[in-house]
Write a protein that holds these residues in place. Structure first.
Motif, mmCIF file in Angstrom:
data_model
loop_
_atom_site.group_PDB
_atom_site.id
_atom_site.type_symbol
_atom_site.label_atom_id
_atom_site.label_comp_id
_atom_site.label_asym_id
_atom_site.label_seq_id
_atom_site.Cartn_x
_atom_site.Cartn_y
_atom_site.Cartn_z
ATOM 1 N N ALA A 1 -11.061 7.086 -13.436
ATOM 2 C CA ALA A 1 -11.336 6.063 -14.443
ATOM 3 C C ALA A 1 -10.431 4.844 -14.319
ATOM 4 O O ALA A 1 -10.772 3.777 -14.820
ATOM 5 C CB ALA A 1 -11.212 6.662 -15.833
ATOM 6 N N VAL A 2 -9.264 4.986 -13.674
ATOM 7 C CA VAL A 2 -8.329 3.864 -13.623
ATOM 8 C C VAL A 2 -8.939 2.664 -12.920
ATOM 9 O O VAL A 2 -8.830 1.532 -13.375
ATOM 10 C CB VAL A 2 -7.027 4.301 -12.933
ATOM 11 N N ASN A 3 -9.578 2.906 -11.787
ATOM 12 C CA ASN A 3 -10.218 1.806 -11.064
ATOM 13 C C ASN A 3 -11.695 2.038 -10.860
ATOM 14 O O ASN A 3 -12.347 1.310 -10.124
ATOM 15 C CB ASN A 3 -9.577 1.631 -9.684
ATOM 16 N N ASN A 4 -12.232 3.097 -11.489
ATOM 17 C CA ASN A 4 -13.608 3.502 -11.253
ATOM 18 C C ASN A 4 -13.880 3.668 -9.773
ATOM 19 O O ASN A 4 -14.901 3.214 -9.259
ATOM 20 C CB ASN A 4 -14.588 2.483 -11.857
ATOM 21 N N SER A 5 -12.936 4.286 -9.062
ATOM 22 C CA SER A 5 -13.188 4.509 -7.647
ATOM 23 C C SER A 5 -12.677 5.884 -7.256
ATOM 24 O O SER A 5 -11.686 6.380 -7.803
ATOM 25 C CB SER A 5 -12.512 3.435 -6.797
ATOM 26 N N VAL A 6 -13.390 6.497 -6.300
ATOM 27 C CA VAL A 6 -13.021 7.833 -5.833
ATOM 28 C C VAL A 6 -11.659 7.811 -5.147
ATOM 29 O O VAL A 6 -10.985 8.830 -5.056
ATOM 30 C CB VAL A 6 -14.131 8.361 -4.892
ATOM 31 N N GLY B 1 -8.981 6.820 -6.295
ATOM 32 C CA GLY B 1 -8.006 7.354 -7.244
ATOM 33 C C GLY B 1 -7.899 8.865 -7.159
ATOM 34 O O GLY B 1 -6.804 9.428 -7.242
ATOM 35 N N VAL B 2 -9.049 9.536 -6.976
ATOM 36 C CA VAL B 2 -9.038 10.998 -6.869
ATOM 37 C C VAL B 2 -8.332 11.421 -5.583
ATOM 38 O O VAL B 2 -7.599 12.417 -5.559
ATOM 39 C CB VAL B 2 -10.470 11.560 -6.919
ATOM 40 N N VAL B 3 -8.537 10.641 -4.507
ATOM 41 C CA VAL B 3 -7.865 10.947 -3.246
ATOM 42 C C VAL B 3 -6.347 10.850 -3.438
ATOM 43 O O VAL B 3 -5.594 11.738 -3.033
ATOM 44 C CB VAL B 3 -8.338 9.978 -2.133
ATOM 45 N N VAL B 4 -5.901 9.744 -4.081
ATOM 46 C CA VAL B 4 -4.460 9.572 -4.331
ATOM 47 C C VAL B 4 -3.943 10.733 -5.174
ATOM 48 O O VAL B 4 -2.888 11.310 -4.892
ATOM 49 C CB VAL B 4 -4.202 8.221 -5.042
ATOM 50 N N MET B 5 -4.704 11.099 -6.210
ATOM 51 C CA MET B 5 -4.304 12.195 -7.081
ATOM 52 C C MET B 5 -4.109 13.483 -6.287
ATOM 53 O O MET B 5 -3.096 14.175 -6.443
ATOM 54 C CB MET B 5 -5.382 12.393 -8.146
ATOM 55 N N PHE C 1 2.272 -1.338 5.267
ATOM 56 C CA PHE C 1 1.954 0.097 5.364
ATOM 57 C C PHE C 1 0.552 0.408 4.844
ATOM 58 O O PHE C 1 0.348 1.391 4.145
ATOM 59 C CB PHE C 1 2.970 0.932 4.588
ATOM 60 N N THR C 2 -0.421 -0.455 5.121
ATOM 61 C CA THR C 2 -1.764 -0.201 4.607
ATOM 62 C C THR C 2 -2.664 0.416 5.673
ATOM 63 O O THR C 2 -3.768 0.840 5.351
ATOM 64 C CB THR C 2 -2.431 -1.498 4.132
ATOM 65 N N PHE C 3 -2.224 0.447 6.924
ATOM 66 C CA PHE C 3 -3.003 1.012 8.019
ATOM 67 C C PHE C 3 -4.408 0.406 8.048
ATOM 68 O O PHE C 3 -5.377 1.075 8.379
ATOM 69 C CB PHE C 3 -3.101 2.547 7.895
ATOM 70 N N GLY C 4 -4.499 -0.862 7.682
ATOM 71 C CA GLY C 4 -5.781 -1.545 7.724
ATOM 72 C C GLY C 4 -6.781 -1.087 6.681
ATOM 73 O O GLY C 4 -7.935 -1.471 6.706
ATOM 74 N N ASP C 5 -6.331 -0.271 5.722
ATOM 75 C CA ASP C 5 -7.244 0.284 4.722
ATOM 76 C C ASP C 5 -7.326 -0.653 3.523
ATOM 77 O O ASP C 5 -6.301 -1.090 2.992
ATOM 78 C CB ASP C 5 -6.722 1.660 4.286
ATOM 79 N N VAL C 6 -8.542 -0.987 3.110
ATOM 80 C CA VAL C 6 -8.714 -1.951 2.012
ATOM 81 C C VAL C 6 -8.185 -1.382 0.700
ATOM 82 O O VAL C 6 -7.566 -2.083 -0.098
ATOM 83 C CB VAL C 6 -10.201 -2.339 1.865
ATOM 84 N N ASP C 7 -8.430 -0.079 0.475
ATOM 85 C CA ASP C 7 -7.985 0.534 -0.777
ATOM 86 C C ASP C 7 -6.467 0.496 -0.905
ATOM 87 O O ASP C 7 -5.928 0.285 -1.995
ATOM 88 C CB ASP C 7 -8.461 1.987 -0.852
ATOM 89 N N LEU C 8 -5.771 0.699 0.212
ATOM 90 C CA LEU C 8 -4.308 0.734 0.157
ATOM 91 C C LEU C 8 -3.715 -0.652 -0.054
ATOM 92 O O LEU C 8 -2.555 -0.779 -0.452
ATOM 93 C CB LEU C 8 -3.744 1.349 1.441
ATOM 94 N N MET C 9 -4.481 -1.728 0.228
ATOM 95 C CA MET C 9 -3.936 -3.083 0.067
ATOM 96 C C MET C 9 -3.546 -3.353 -1.379
ATOM 97 O O MET C 9 -2.607 -4.079 -1.650
ATOM 98 C CB MET C 9 -4.958 -4.117 0.517
ATOM 99 N N GLY C 10 -4.288 -2.770 -2.310
ATOM 100 C CA GLY C 10 -3.944 -2.943 -3.718
ATOM 101 C C GLY C 10 -2.715 -2.154 -4.115
ATOM 102 O O GLY C 10 -2.312 -2.184 -5.265
ATOM 103 N N GLY C 11 -2.140 -1.426 -3.187
ATOM 104 C CA GLY C 11 -0.999 -0.593 -3.519
ATOM 105 C C GLY C 11 -1.466 0.767 -3.995
ATOM 106 O O GLY C 11 -2.647 0.975 -4.257
ATOM 107 N N ILE C 12 -0.516 1.701 -4.099
ATOM 108 C CA ILE C 12 -0.871 3.024 -4.579
ATOM 109 C C ILE C 12 -0.786 3.002 -6.094
ATOM 110 O O ILE C 12 0.281 2.749 -6.664
ATOM 111 C CB ILE C 12 0.046 4.084 -3.957
#
Lengths: 152, 504
Positions: free
Chosen positions: B404-409, B411-415, B190-201
């Motif tokens: 701050a969790v992964n130093n990546s934006v 995280g803000v999108v997930v939030m 269920f990652t839809f080819g997205d690299v960020d989603l590969m690490g899980g939510i």
């Protein structure tokens, strides 16, 4: 907002079917009968079951698809909600190019004014909080906040 | 050097103690502010604990949650607005006491019995956890599968007004946990080819969204201003403690026991403990007619109960890695990130860490007396902080924390996504707590299920072959069937029974 249970149920049912069909294509652990597919498929079955139950329950008490909550009748509330969401999206889009300080200032200032604060209070608080957060997270906890155009 | 001595050395350091003091102030402020919950306090704290050693991080979370649950009583008594949901059960009663001119008596009782309840919950944690851990060492994937399932089941059924909606929330959480590469086959799911989603939510941004951003959104649409300014508390808070303890010790003890048990049940926490204890108190009171008119009896029992629940919730969290409430769900996520995986082996390999948790609990509840006193005295100032300034600041903390969790934006999108999802769910009567349980426990359920299925070669009977697994399995299925059993029981009870015997 209160969506009728049947509407929620229908959406969940659709989600469950999509998850089930896409999970079926996932491969197993090599040499085993069980792998990445079995658990999502079970979850999809459960979700589908709940969706079905909600649909049936909702159809029995059908009072229109949406029963608006009190705040939904106020256009101002909708305005504040969408503005808040837009401000978060603005942060996501603009933080990297413009930097944390200006973007955080804009988000804070706009939101305080939006919620009924006076503009000069908003400007003062926004500047102070943005600076304190940038200093404490950026310099003490070493979070690489986007520096962009303006930094301390 | 024995483990207990090491534990004292771990805790009694200036950095740990100063973190606990700061977390106390933060917890008291968040708890005392209506609309900000104890879970939200923890959610906002997590990104900061991320940068700490494990022991100060635990110290911050334990102290903050204990203080927040107590502080929720302050606006309940002064404004009739519970500061956290855990104080909602007796907000009317406490406000009635204030109107009768007994604010000092009521708040003094809240403070004293909150601390006592917290200490009782801690005592049970100290006794029960090592004992259970010994039994848990013999568990295999079958037992863990059933335990996790039982935990999820309790999370859905206890205190849910609509079990189906609780289940929906749980399945959404489980579905979220399946995203990414972390699955038995190690394939992108269920990652839809997205690299960020590969690490899980990531769990932390999701939780910040669920518990903090959704709360901000609710405040934004509600546009509520605080009703009235509370009075200043002048009298002594301590003068009635001895008398109250002597007069109401059975109620207090009952509240402690009920609270600890409800806290230890997965998924049910301080909120439900307070409601149940208030109801129990009224049911067994000699003067039930006084309840609701500003009577301290029910307040004592339920304020003991909600703080006792905090300690109780740590029992399954430390021993099995199964959260007892939404606060410990967050704590477990943090422990995993710190490499302090909860479970029985922690009691064998790192007993000093376990003892350190116990010491932190005791300290936190002792600190509650002076800090709580200060918070009650300063309540007027705390409650005057305007919400239209507070909420935007909280939003910025959320954004920075999720980043701050992964130093990546990302995280803000997930939030943001989970903030909107949580807002919509709560607006439609779907609770968010089961979803958090699902996200935390999802990979544990899946891993143990798939391992067990492979071991048993697909034979479901194997899930019942080991005695403890069978017991847990039957218990889980009984809880599933409980709505049906209750339904049949009520029908039998309402039907006229032959022979004059009647169901209770």
């Amino acid at each position: 907002m209160r969506l009728n249970d049947a509407v929620i149920g229908g959406l969940l049912l659709a989600l469950a079917v999509a998850v089930f069909l896409s999970a079926r294509t996932l491969p197993d652990v090599p040499g085993q009968r069980y792998g990445a597919a079995v658990f999502p498929m079970l979850v999809a079955c459960g979700l589908g079951g709940c969706g079905l139950a909600l649909t049936l329950a909702g159809l029995r008490h059908w009072e229109g698809a949406v029963t608006p909550a009190p705040w939904m009748r106020s256009p101002a509330a909708w305005g504040r909600l969408s503005a808040t969401l837009l401000l978060i999206l603005f942060y996501i889009a603009a933080a990297e190019p413009l930097g944390f300080l200006p973007v955080a200032f804009v988000v804070l200032f706009a939101l305080i004014v939006l919620l009924g604060g006076r503009w000069w209070v908003a400007a003062l608080v926004a500047a102070l909080v943005a600076l304190v957060v940038a200093k404490s997270f950026g310099s003490l906890l070493l979070v690489p906040l986007p520096r962009g155009l303006l930094w301390l | 050097m024995n483990a207990i001595g090491q534990a004292f050395e771990l805790v009694l350091r200036w950095d740990v103690l100063s973190v606990m003091v700061l977390a106390s102030a933060f917890g008291l402020f968040v708890g005392a502010t209506p609309g900000l919950t104890a879970t939200m306090a923890i959610a906002l704290l997590v990104p900061i604990t991320f940068f700490m050693e494990p022991i100060p991080a635990i110290g911050a979370m334990v102290t903050c949650s204990a203080m927040a649950i107590f502080a929720g009583d302050i606006p309940a008594a002064l404004l009739r607005i519970p500061g956290t949901p855990a104080s909602a059960a007796y907000a009317d009663e406490a406000y009635a006491m204030t109107r009768n001119g007994q604010a000092e008596l009521g708040l003094g009782a809240n403070l004293f019995f909150s601390a006592l309840g917290g200490l009782f919950g801690t005592a049970i944690l100290i006794v029960a956890a090592p004992w259970l851990a010994e039994a848990a060492l013999k568990f295999s994937s079958f037992e863990y599968f059933w335990l996790a399932l039982l935990g999820l089941t309790c999370g859905v059924f206890i205190g849910a007004t609509n079990p189906v909606k609780g289940l929906v929330s749980l399945f959404i959480g489980l579905l979220v946990s399946t995203v990414g590469l972390n699955n038995p086959a190690g394939v992108p799911r269920f990652t839809f080819g997205d690299v960020d989603l590969m690490g899980g939510i990531e769990f932390i941004p999701a939780m910040i969204g669920f518990f903090a951003v959704s709360e901000v959104l609710r405040a934004v649409v509600a546009d509520i201003r605080l009703a009235g300014v509370p009075q200043l508390i002048r009298g002594s808070l301590f003068q009635d403690w001895g008398r109250l303890f002597v007069q109401y010790w059975p109620q207090q003890l009952r509240g402690n026991i009920v609270g600890t048990i409800i806290g230890a049940l997965p998924g049910a926490g301080a909120d439900i403990a307070a409601w149940v204890s208030y109801a129990v108190s009224k049911r067994f009171s000699k003067t039930p007619e006084k309840f609701g008119t500003g009577h301290v009896e029910g307040i004592i029992e339920s304020t003991s109960s909600n703080n006792a629940a905090l300690g109780g919730a740590w029992v399954p969290a430390l021993v099995f890695g199964i959260p007892g409430d939404s606060i410990t769900a967050v704590v477990i996520g943090v422990l995993y990130m710190k490499g302090m995986n909860p479970g029985p082996t922690m009691f064998l390999n790192n007993p000093q860490n376990i003892y350190a948790v116990f010491i932190i609990f005791i300290l936190a509840n002792l600190l509650m007396i002076p800090f709580g006193w200060a918070a009650i005295k300063g309540a007027k100032e705390i409650l005057r902080v305007p919400r239209h300034i507070l909420m935007p600041c909280i939003l910025i903390f959320c954004i920075v924390g999720a980043f701050a969790v992964n130093n990546s934006v990302f995280g803000v999108v997930v939030m943001l996504a989970f903030g909107v999802l949580g807002f919509v769910m709560e607006e439609n009567g779907i609770p968010v707590a089961p979803a958090i349980l699902g996200i935390v426990l999802g990979s544990m359920v899946e891993e143990n299920f798939v391992t067990s299925m492979i071991k048993a070669n697909g034979d479901l009977a194997a899930f019942f072959e080991r005695p403890i697994a069978a017991g847990l399995g039957i218990l889980t299925i009984l809880v599933w069937l409980s709505p049906l059993i209750l339904f049949l029981w009520r029908r039998r009870g309402s039907a006229p029974l032959p022979g004059g015997s009647s169901a209770p």
